[in-house]
Design an enzyme around this catalytic site. Sequence first.
Site, PDB file in Angstrom:
ATOM      1  NE  ARG A  15      -2.535  -1.271   3.368  1.00  0.00           N
ATOM      2  CZ  ARG A  15      -2.683  -0.926   4.758  1.00  0.00           C
ATOM      3  NH1 ARG A  15      -3.938  -0.435   4.847  1.00  0.00           N
ATOM      4  NH2 ARG A  15      -1.805  -1.272   5.558  1.00  0.00           N
ATOM      5  NE  ARG A 516     -10.315   6.263   4.137  1.00  0.00           N
ATOM      6  CZ  ARG A 516      -9.787   6.832   5.255  1.00  0.00           C
ATOM      7  NH1 ARG A 516      -9.070   5.663   6.046  1.00  0.00           N
ATOM      8  NH2 ARG A 516      -9.764   8.096   5.745  1.00  0.00           N
ATOM      9  CG  HIS A 695     -17.558   8.893   1.815  1.00  0.00           C
ATOM     10  ND1 HIS A 695     -18.594   8.494   1.863  1.00  0.00           N
ATOM     11  CD2 HIS A 695     -16.659   7.791   1.793  1.00  0.00           C
ATOM     12  CE1 HIS A 695     -18.723   7.060   2.113  1.00  0.00           C
ATOM     13  NE2 HIS A 695     -17.694   6.809   1.780  1.00  0.00           N
TER      14      HIS A 695
END
Length: 758
Positions: A15, A516, A695
């Site tokens: 990641r 994410r 969000h």
Amino acid sequence: MKTHILGFPSIGKFRELKQALESFWKGELSEEALFEKSVELKKRHWSVQKNAGLDYVVTGDFSLYDRALDLTFAIGAIAPRFAPLANANALERYFAMARGDAKRNIAAMEMTKWFDTNYHYIAPEINASAQWTPNAHPIVEDTRLAKSLGFNPKPALIGPFTYLTLARSIGEADKYSTLDRLVEFYAALIKTLSDSSDLVQIEEPILCAETLPSRAAKRFGEVYATLKAAAGGKAKLALTTYFGSLGDHLERAAQSGCDYLHIDLARGEAQLDDVLRSLPNETALSLGLVNGRNIWKTDYSKALKLIEKAVSKLGEDRVAIASSCSLAHCPVDLDEERALPKSIKDRMAFAAQKCAEITELRDIFVRGDKAALAANQAAFENAAKEADIYNAAVRDRAAKVTPDMLNRRSPYEKRREAQSVLNLPLLPTTTIGSFPQTAAIRKVRLAYKKGEVSEAEYIAAIKRETQDCVEKQERLGLDVFAHGESERNDMVEYFGQQLGGFCFTQNGWVQSYGSRCVKPPVIYGDVYRKAPMTIDWITYAQSLTKKPMKGMLTGPITILCWSFVREDLERSEVCKQIALAIRDEVLDLEKAGVRVIQIDEAALREGMPLNANDAQQYLRWAIDSFRLAASGVEDKTQIHTHMCYSEFNSILEWIAKMDADVISIESSRSGMALLSAFADFNYPSEVGPGVYDIHSPRVPSIEEIAELLRKALLHIPKERLWVNPDCGLKTRGWEEAYNSLENMVAAAKIVRAELSRA
Ligand code: GLN
Ligand code: ZN
């Protein structure tokens, strides 16, 4: 036979992109450093493809946030609310569109699920009467870079029909009236790309989804002729479809005039014969054989039969072997997994391994490599022998489920009376469950995982967080509390870790949106509950307050959809096994005195197959599973469910069949547009339309929320309206979460007062 994939994950096997993006957003990493990191990742991913022996490497699959947004930005179809950023630098404007701009109080663009995946794209907003001011598309530089480094790049673009169909129409004019302008943009881009590549991938998954309106569809051939002309014979075009069968669009796709047609044989195996019959002589076929949506090895013997069939009709030169869709939907590298049981790991393949599978399949086919074929078959057989895949008690219990187990004792109206013991005001306020996952929570969880703090210390720390969260809700004056879910890393993983039949990867991350990622659990065997999973936390939280505390569970459909699921048992059966485990938990919560239980089904809509028939079948067993999980309780126990970011209208009838007492849903970003559908349908029970978007870090004003509630009241009777955010708050900071909820409660009070005056 050419070999290629449709796309590689952007995120990096550890990641790295996530870390780089988040540091950049915090101002801790420079723009140059962010670009350097992305170039490093792209090069690494191209090397994986090249080293696996694939004929192409993909460009345009890598994005700093989202590929649909990359296109929108390049086209320059930028909504007027971003005008204050006109003089800001390109990257700042780009991220403002993705994430909103808190400083300038500008809302982000809408985000929604990419077909039936768990990936969220940024939905284009197309205002047909607006000017477009194009920007550079990163795909051009990336393709040049790949070429200059000695790779053979295949740029990949979302096609114009898919792009427009997924766009929101803003204003009066029909979004499809921009098609000519859009095609002009694509043509110019393809012309540029054909200077540094000999194949361009244009993706039209919309052709597998039955939602392309005929007024657009009838222009398909003409548009593709224009795009083909733009490539000027320098580059071939691959019309690329995935996530299902072409169905009614088969002729259209076959006759597009593109040099290749790519089809998904993982999801749409049955279409091969029809496609072979329809394909014109000059068109080559790319077979999507290696499933980009799972983590399992490809069954070679099955794939080889399909290759054989295609080659015998078309000849080797006209057949390519590929992944079914982009590999962005599976994790990056299985080699990084060191803790999986061997027999299970032996059956798996992540993106890097899938690249190798594609060339291995070609080699087996062309050179008859028997050993590779045998090894592939042995992996499947050994797993079946060695892992605890079959559990007789679970199978037996699932077989004995009776229809009455799917029904509550009484209909909603009667239950409502029984639930009046909860003593809630009009427009009760609540949250969706999670509260901010603070740095402190993440730190102690990590320390606990590493064995640096004891279980007792970990539990004590989480209890303090829970207590803090309850106190804050008390101060806020919410009506129905949630314990905050601070003990949960993830709403599916948390349950998977406590259920039999699941295992976990260490680095099996898949991008969900932007930076994410999720790390889906793996369901490899029969699922069962080993022990109660949530009771201690919920009863602890309830002990701290007199307000009702919700028991929070993830529903069977969501656990299924957000896991990588075994392929040797029907999904409906796997779902039923999970439902039985959740049912036991629901009953234990009730026994422990919990009066409100929320069973989240965030994934219901996105798990729906794209094809209408399959969708009906899915909904039938999915809704039954929810009911099996929820229906054991007494009338006075209030069952909530929650869903986010879904297009509901077409499935409202099924949502009603879930027979929950209360449903909370996403709706603030669409200005409550969703609710008229609930009203038209005469939705029978209680609804909590989300009143603000979680969000974005933006704090909504009291008046803004009050206005949304007034709008909602036009559609939902006041006795059945709840007040809550769009979704859980775990990705937010406490300050914005607290301030937003404070405004939400204040707005509810204002509107309540208006109602009592009326
Ligand atoms: N209860 C979950 C939460 O609040 C629901 C999350 C979701 O719907 N995605 O985080
Ligand atoms: Zn949600």
